[in-house]
Design an enzyme around this catalytic site. Sequence first.
Site, mmCIF file in Angstrom:
data_model
loop_
_atom_site.group_PDB
_atom_site.id
_atom_site.type_symbol
_atom_site.label_atom_id
_atom_site.label_comp_id
_atom_site.label_asym_id
_atom_site.label_seq_id
_atom_site.Cartn_x
_atom_site.Cartn_y
_atom_site.Cartn_z
ATOM 1 N N LYS A 117 -16.505 51.933 50.373
ATOM 2 C CA LYS A 117 -15.657 52.833 49.609
ATOM 3 C C LYS A 117 -14.204 52.532 49.976
ATOM 4 O O LYS A 117 -13.883 52.268 51.141
ATOM 5 C CB LYS A 117 -16.017 54.283 49.947
ATOM 6 C CG LYS A 117 -15.306 55.344 49.112
ATOM 7 C CD LYS A 117 -15.844 56.714 49.485
ATOM 8 C CE LYS A 117 -15.196 57.840 48.715
ATOM 9 N NZ LYS A 117 -15.765 59.167 49.085
ATOM 10 N N SER A 193 -17.360 61.652 45.328
ATOM 11 C CA SER A 193 -16.261 60.727 45.094
ATOM 12 C C SER A 193 -16.617 59.277 45.424
ATOM 13 O O SER A 193 -15.793 58.377 45.235
ATOM 14 C CB SER A 193 -15.038 61.130 45.941
ATOM 15 O OG SER A 193 -15.313 61.035 47.330
ATOM 16 N N SER A 217 -20.135 63.936 48.533
ATOM 17 C CA SER A 217 -19.660 62.684 47.965
ATOM 18 C C SER A 217 -20.518 61.477 48.281
ATOM 19 O O SER A 217 -20.282 60.394 47.745
ATOM 20 C CB SER A 217 -18.219 62.417 48.415
ATOM 21 O OG SER A 217 -17.363 63.429 47.935
#
Length: 517
Positions: A117, A193, A217
């Site tokens: 990420k 996210s 997330s």
Amino acid sequence: MLSRTRLINAVVVTATAALVAAPTVGSAHGQRAKPFVLEEATVASIHQAFRSGTLTCSQLVDGYLTRIQAYENQGPAINSLITVAVDAKAQARALDATYRKSRGRVGPLHCIPVILKDNIDTKDMPTTAGSKTLLSPLPARDSTIARKFREDGALILGKGNLDEWAHGGRAGYSSAGGQTLNPYDLSRSPSGSSGGPAAAIAANFAVLSIGSDTLGSIRGPVNAESLAGVRPTMGLVSRAGIVPFSSTFDAAGPMTRTVTDSALVLNTLAGYDPGDPATRASRGKIPRDYTSSLRRNSFRGARIGVLRNYVTEATDPMMDAAVQTMRRLGATVVDDLEVPTDALALRASSYALISETEFRTELGEYLTAFRPGASVTSHQEVYEASAQPGFGMAPEVLTRLASETQRGGKDDPEYVKAAAEAPAQMREALDELLHENDLDALVRPTAGGSDLSAFSGYPDVLVQGGIATDGTSAGLAFLAGAFTEPRLLGYAYAYEQEVDARLLPAHTPPIPTDWWR
């Protein structure tokens, strides 16, 4: 600074041609080895292909770059990646040389492509947290996660798109990366996210990924992209070098296609790191090998409690089928449990207060310590830059940044009280449920109850459970006390082996080549 498209295309433009070269096929005993299949490849299948001589690191990386070329910017344009390593091919050649020189005595994740990420620092690629304010300069050093992956031989292939600053809003959208799509249904959210790295793994752009989770997330994308994963115990995996959101709630963990590969990631990442004081709690609590707990008979003799708070009309058939499966595999299932109302109220009463206060303070601390030379040095500067016309931030995220500017510091009495009491209240509620019902774990649909693990710091281990009635993938989340990952991984593995519910995305199918001819 290269644009996002050029960052990716500079690497993948030559990958397709490389795939037409046939690898050496054979084995140490002269038998023709089984052809390697790139789609849905695991750490084990890749390493077996290396050992048999049917695959090299360079060919593996070329295969993933070809898929990225076909489906990331073209075709369905999944847009899951902000950056691909410009030296991916050179890294692969170096790993091939290491493999030959050492005669296969290499790290446990040798040449396994990883997507991080893009809030996890890498010294050789930008770390943007989804914001155009951090497109440059590069981080001064690797995060602990990136360093540990490299030490075990992994190849960090790219950085996944995310909700800007991991702040939710428009799921899968950032000013730095644009909008990520769900490879299963381009009209549906990839969830956030960590939707970018999750979509990349679901679409078979790499093997392993790491997401960060403040309030769902990891769990949301794992559920939406038909994956397995772990939100680990607070303190199991270091957060040093990760752009922070909330030190009370933040955790980083694997998102993979199989439970086994998630366990292998924990083997690499779990452990004490002086850069993250929370990891002191992990000392003496980490097994030598998380995969040793992966047994098909893990449910035998276990007592599993079902949290019906989180079962919806769409997930009810899947949950009922899961109960029957667990019973058939030897578990005693205690059904119809519920989390107490006062624990359920903690999210509404405390989450925004704690997380927004911490982000306002901790973002500036991160920028000072890890991003010298960045164009922004504080939360206030980030907000002011993001509010400029044409910047491109999702309005929902800008609204949240504005709210955070009004928060006090970490010495604010209301914050101090909430940060001390809310996590303890959640742990007490969950401990009581586990103890009073003599349970080894609690289970619920992955789509609900993200506050349970976030507030308690207890682990969630995730596996695909089946299909919801609305046609989306639906997962199961197993939860128990701190550092019970081995036990929970065992349950998730046993369920995965029995049900095999992982789905393949229709929009990123296998690419026909002459690779194995």
